[in-house]
Design a protein around this motif. Structure first.
Motif, PDB file in Angstrom:
ATOM      1  N   LEU A 139       0.850  -1.327   0.023  1.00 48.16           N
ATOM      2  CA  LEU A 139      -0.093   0.031  -0.025  1.00 48.16           C
ATOM      3  C   LEU A 139       0.797   1.220  -0.032  1.00 48.16           C
ATOM      4  N   ASP A 140       1.940   1.331   0.785  1.00 46.11           N
ATOM      5  CA  ASP A 140       2.621   2.343   0.770  1.00 46.11           C
ATOM      6  C   ASP A 140       3.368   2.681  -0.531  1.00 46.11           C
ATOM      7  N   ALA A 141       3.790   1.436  -1.249  1.00 49.78           N
ATOM      8  CA  ALA A 141       4.491   1.665  -2.495  1.00 49.78           C
ATOM      9  C   ALA A 141       3.469   2.227  -3.720  1.00 49.78           C
ATOM     10  N   GLU A 142       2.261   1.706  -3.474  1.00 46.52           N
ATOM     11  CA  GLU A 142       1.130   1.897  -4.333  1.00 46.52           C
ATOM     12  C   GLU A 142       0.708   3.373  -4.311  1.00 46.52           C
ATOM     13  N   MET A 143       0.861   3.911  -2.804  1.00 46.63           N
ATOM     14  CA  MET A 143       0.428   5.342  -2.738  1.00 46.63           C
ATOM     15  C   MET A 143       1.555   6.266  -3.186  1.00 46.63           C
ATOM     16  N   SER A 144       2.843   5.863  -2.928  1.00 46.49           N
ATOM     17  CA  SER A 144       3.960   6.554  -3.347  1.00 46.49           C
ATOM     18  C   SER A 144       3.815   6.793  -5.100  1.00 46.49           C
ATOM     19  N   ARG A 145       3.964   5.859  -5.522  1.00 46.07           N
ATOM     20  CA  ARG A 145       3.526   5.688  -7.098  1.00 46.07           C
ATOM     21  C   ARG A 145       2.473   6.461  -7.578  1.00 46.07           C
ATOM     22  N   LEU A 182       1.198   9.060  -5.859  1.00 42.87           N
ATOM     23  CA  LEU A 182       1.466  10.481  -5.806  1.00 42.87           C
ATOM     24  C   LEU A 182       2.455  11.071  -6.525  1.00 42.87           C
ATOM     25  N   ALA A 183       3.407  10.181  -7.012  1.00 38.96           N
ATOM     26  CA  ALA A 183       4.167  10.618  -7.966  1.00 38.96           C
ATOM     27  C   ALA A 183       3.811  10.753  -9.236  1.00 38.96           C
ATOM     28  N   GLN A 184       2.858   9.836  -9.814  1.00 39.26           N
ATOM     29  CA  GLN A 184       2.184  10.299 -10.884  1.00 39.26           C
ATOM     30  C   GLN A 184       1.144  11.575 -10.753  1.00 39.26           C
ATOM     31  N   PHE A 185       0.402  11.644  -9.748  1.00 39.66           N
ATOM     32  CA  PHE A 185      -0.038  12.959  -9.692  1.00 39.66           C
ATOM     33  C   PHE A 185       0.543  13.912  -9.752  1.00 39.66           C
TER      34      PHE A 185
END
Length: 117
Positions: free
Chosen positions: A11-17, A19-22
């Motif tokens: 979940l942390d990795a997905e959220m980071s990904r 946010l980076a995309q956003f």
């Protein structure tokens, strides 16, 4: 076998990904906003004797009256100031319309693509 920490890490990795995309997608809008805030409209009247400059907010940022413009008389000089300011506002509007069209076209194309899917 997975542990509860594996789920949290995912979940942390997905959220980071996400946010980076956003942030990557929003950066062009931030750049457009910076360019819009920096734009200045310019106009002149009375054969260039009166020059005006306006900010994106519409505020008058500068007014240059050539000393020779004083010969115009008070009413003509006032009209020239208003004409220069009006021309500066029109210039600003044209610049901003171009910036918005250029800056928002990629987002409109992306929205159109998403609606087609």
């Amino acid at each position: 076998m997975t542990t509860p920490d594996d789920g949290a890490s995912f979940l942390d990795a997905e959220m980071s990904r996400f946010l980076a995309q956003f942030e990557a997608e929003i950066r062009p809008l931030e750049e457009l906003q910076e360019r819009v805030q920096a734009v200045r409209g310019r106009g002149e009247a009375a054969d260039g004797l009166v020059r005006a400059e306006v900010l994106a907010s519409g505020a008058l940022a500068g007014l240059r009256i050539d000393p020779r413009a004083m010969r115009l008389g008070a009413d003509a000089l006032a009209e020239a100031v208003l004409a220069a300011a009006s021309e500066a506002t029109a210039d600003l509007t044209a610049q901003m319309a171009g910036m918005m069209t250029d800056g928002l076209t990629p987002f409109a194309e992306e929205a159109r693509r998403l609606n087609e899917d």
